[in-house]
Scaffold this active site. Structure first.
Site, PDB file in Angstrom:
ATOM      1  CB  SER A 298      16.696 -15.829 -38.268  1.00 44.01           C
ATOM      2  OG  SER A 298      16.243 -17.030 -37.663  1.00 44.01           O
TER       3      SER A 298
ATOM      4  CG  ASP B 245       8.985 -15.341 -37.095  1.00 43.34           C
ATOM      5  OD1 ASP B 245       9.120 -16.567 -37.243  1.00 43.34           O
ATOM      6  OD2 ASP B 245       9.939 -14.536 -37.191  1.00 43.34           O
TER       7      ASP B 245
ATOM      8  CG  HIS C 242      11.600 -16.880 -39.787  1.00 44.53           C
ATOM      9  ND1 HIS C 242      11.883 -16.272 -38.577  1.00 44.53           N
ATOM     10  CD2 HIS C 242      12.779 -17.435 -40.203  1.00 44.53           C
ATOM     11  CE1 HIS C 242      13.155 -16.464 -38.267  1.00 44.53           C
ATOM     12  NE2 HIS C 242      13.725 -17.148 -39.237  1.00 44.53           N
TER      13      HIS C 242
END
Length: 328
Positions: free
Chosen positions: A188, A275, A314
């Site tokens: 991320s 995601d 995610h």
């Protein structure tokens, strides 16, 4: 006669000649009129807040920086990061590195399954020695670092500071890992730190053995525009000027799309199709940029998607039973 209950009010009307004619008694409900008044007031208040927030963000770029880093959000909150064993991590050691005089970086160093039993109750010296052990050459030794401003690390987060912290941790690991391979893994927002780091390592001709990017984006502006938090303002007039420009003003770029053009090592990108935080298309776009970059002409560039049906979203790609095979 209308269906009236309380509060009579005499309503008069004028005739066509202008004379006042007696009206009928009309009854108003105070509950109904009070409800609509409060609802109207609430809607005006919400509208005022909605309009005020963009101006507040523009005038105070530090607010936008806080929203990018979110280091003030700590979940779970009531845990002692000095004691990873309290979280069931009996094969993990907590210690601190000091990149700068006023900066302390907290590190969780965990070893592979082959060393779990031996790791129980061991001190930092044993864990440091494990970085260079022959056992760890067959099963990767992992370290998790909380850069400045996160966890129990001391300091304030910034892109430059995070990159410097990561560089210090890499050098510390490299000095103790012997001939064992060292891989950089970013997830991320951490993919921005990872590509910043690896770009600098390649520029000084000390690249890692591989770079792994999980749920990456192209750059922070495109990610901020696509983030779920931006939905209610995405079509607000001047969205870029109000919300994205302050990010750049704060010195935050995390330009993965630019960094990959200067990276010379194997690259693996992992991204889940479902995601909701970093859209899948941004990870795919980053792969397309890297795959055509000259810097990767002698290295493998791989993109591994995870189908929506798997539900990895995610942050659950680590659950994939295929991951060990992919990483080989």
């Amino acid at each position: 006669m209308p269906n009236c209950r309380v509060n009579p009010c005499l309503v008069h009307k004028f005739s066509s000649a202008g004379a006042l004619e007696p009206g009928r008694a009309c009854w108003k409900s105070p509950l109904r009129s009070g409800f609509w008044f409060r609802l109207r007031r609430l809607l005006f208040w919400l509208l005022g807040v909605y309009i005020a927030i963009p101006f507040l963000v523009k005038l105070c770029p530090a607010i936008q920086a806080k929203l990018v880093f979110l280091n003030f959000v700590r979940v779970p909150y009531f845990i002692d990061l000095k004691r990873p064993q309290d979280q069931g991590l009996n094969h993990t050691c907590n210690y601190y590195l000091q990149p700068e005089e006023d900066v302390t970086v907290g590190v969780w160093h965990t070893v592979p399954a082959a060393l779990w039993k031996n790791a129980h109750g061991k001190d930092q010296v044993w864990f440091e020695d494990a970085l260079g052990s022959s056992t760890s050459s067959k099963a990767c030794v992992m370290g998790t670092a909380c850069v400045s401003g996160w966890g129990d690390s001391i300091g304030s987060p910034s892109e430059r500071g995070m990159t410097y912290d990561a560089l210090h941790v890499f050098d510390w690991i490299k000095a103790r890992s012997g001939d064992n391979p060292v891989y950089i893994w970013g997830h991320s927002l951490g993919t921005g730190v990872a590509t910043n780091l690896v770009r600098r390592l390649c520029e000084r001709e000390t690249p890692p053995d591989a770079l792994i990017l999980e749920s990456p984006f192209t750059n922070i502006r495109e990610e901020a525009r696509s983030h779920p938090f931006s939905v209610i303002y995405r079509y607000f007039p001047g969205f870029d000027w109000f919300f994205l420009d302050p990010i750049t003003t704060s010195g935050i770029k995390f330009a993965n799309d630019e960094n990959v053009k200067y990276i010379s090592c194997s690259l693996l990108i992992l991204h889940a199709e479902d995601d909701p935080v970093v859209p899948f298309h941004l990870g795919k776009k980053l792969y397309n940029i890297a795959a055509t970059s000259r810097s990767f002409r002698d290295y493998k560039v791989q993109f591994v998607p995870f189908h929506t049906d798997l539900g990895y979203r995610h942050k659950y790609i680590y659950r994939s039973p295929e991951l060990p095979r992919i990483l080989r």
